[in-house]
Design an enzyme around this catalytic site. Structure first.
Site, short mmCIF file in Angstrom:
data_model
loop_
_atom_site.label_atom_id
_atom_site.label_comp_id
_atom_site.label_asym_id
_atom_site.label_seq_id
_atom_site.Cartn_x
_atom_site.Cartn_y
_atom_site.Cartn_z
N CYS A 115 2.63 -3.62 4.04
CA CYS A 115 1.83 -2.43 4.34
C CYS A 115 2.49 -1.77 5.55
O CYS A 115 3.68 -2.00 5.81
CB CYS A 115 0.36 -2.76 4.52
SG CYS A 115 -0.06 -3.81 5.94
N HIS A 174 8.05 -25.04 8.37
CA HIS A 174 7.03 -25.75 9.16
C HIS A 174 5.60 -25.49 8.67
O HIS A 174 4.76 -26.38 8.77
CB HIS A 174 7.11 -25.33 10.63
CG HIS A 174 8.32 -25.88 11.33
ND1 HIS A 174 8.48 -25.85 12.70
CD2 HIS A 174 9.45 -26.47 10.85
CE1 HIS A 174 9.64 -26.40 13.04
NE2 HIS A 174 10.26 -26.78 11.93
N ASP A 194 0.85 -1.19 0.00
CA ASP A 194 0.00 0.00 0.00
C ASP A 194 0.89 1.24 0.00
O ASP A 194 2.11 1.16 -0.19
CB ASP A 194 -1.02 -0.05 1.15
CG ASP A 194 -0.42 0.18 2.52
OD1 ASP A 194 0.81 0.40 2.62
OD2 ASP A 194 -1.17 0.13 3.52
N THR A 202 2.03 -2.23 8.81
CA THR A 202 2.39 -3.25 9.81
C THR A 202 2.59 -4.64 9.20
O THR A 202 3.11 -5.53 9.88
CB THR A 202 1.26 -3.38 10.85
OG1 THR A 202 0.06 -3.73 10.14
CG2 THR A 202 1.07 -2.08 11.62
N HIS A 248 4.92 -31.87 9.71
CA HIS A 248 4.40 -30.54 9.41
C HIS A 248 3.32 -30.59 8.32
O HIS A 248 2.40 -29.78 8.31
CB HIS A 248 5.54 -29.61 8.98
CG HIS A 248 6.61 -29.51 10.02
ND1 HIS A 248 6.37 -29.00 11.28
CD2 HIS A 248 7.91 -29.89 10.00
CE1 HIS A 248 7.48 -29.05 11.98
NE2 HIS A 248 8.42 -29.60 11.24
#
Ligand code: RB5
Length: 154
Positions: free
Chosen positions: A65, A98, A8, A67, A133
């Site tokens: 973005c 994993h 963004d 965060t 996994h």
């Protein structure tokens, strides 16, 4: 290897630096993010990258973005996507080994460019380990497909 990248308005500069970093390693990068600082809506780039990854048009995605949270949440709404937001390389590497993450996300307002490069390097260089996994990643798919989990009923 071919990756899609999206961002963004908070992450234009970091996106450009990460693209150059990946391209210098011989990785093809498809930019579907924004290239202006005008305020925009992070789900758009998250969705675009996620659809390309889910369709197999690219080998994985990078999302940035402010965060990394909103853009990864958007991507994770697309079926088959495992987008992980990380602020350090250890989690990025383990998210592939994993959790078989197919998109890595981070925040331009959270980490600096050198940590961002370390994160993408750790993620690009890692391989899914399968085995025990795979069973757990299959459970994620089961929840996504059925909105239920047989193992939780046992
Ligand atoms: C934009 O202000 C900001 O909300 C966005 O970049 C992101 O951090 C959302 O999760």
């Amino acid at each position: 290897m071919k990756l899609a990248i999206g961002n963004d308005h908070t992450a234009v500069e970091m996106k450009n630096e990460i693209m150059a970093h990946l391209e210098a390693k011989g990785i093809e990068v498809v930019n579907v993010g924004v290239d202006t600082l005008e305020s925009c809506h992070y789900p758009v780039s998250g969705y675009k990258v996620a659809k390309m990854v889910a369709a197999g048009e690219v080998d994985g995605g990078v999302l940035i973005c402010g965060t990394g949270v909103g853009i990864s949440l958007a991507a994770n709404k697309v079926k088959g996507i495992r987008a992980c937001v990380c602020s350090e390389p250890y989690s990025a590497r383990l998210s592939k080994q994993h959790n078989n993450s197919n998109i890595i996300a981070f925040g331009a307002r959270v980490i600096g460019i050198e940590t961002a490069k370390d994160i993408v390097d750790a993620w690009v260089g890692a391989e899914f380990e399968g085995g025990r996994h795979q069973v757990r990643v299959d459970m994620l798919g089961e929840i996504e497909e059925t909105q239920a989990l047989a193992a939780a009923e046992e």
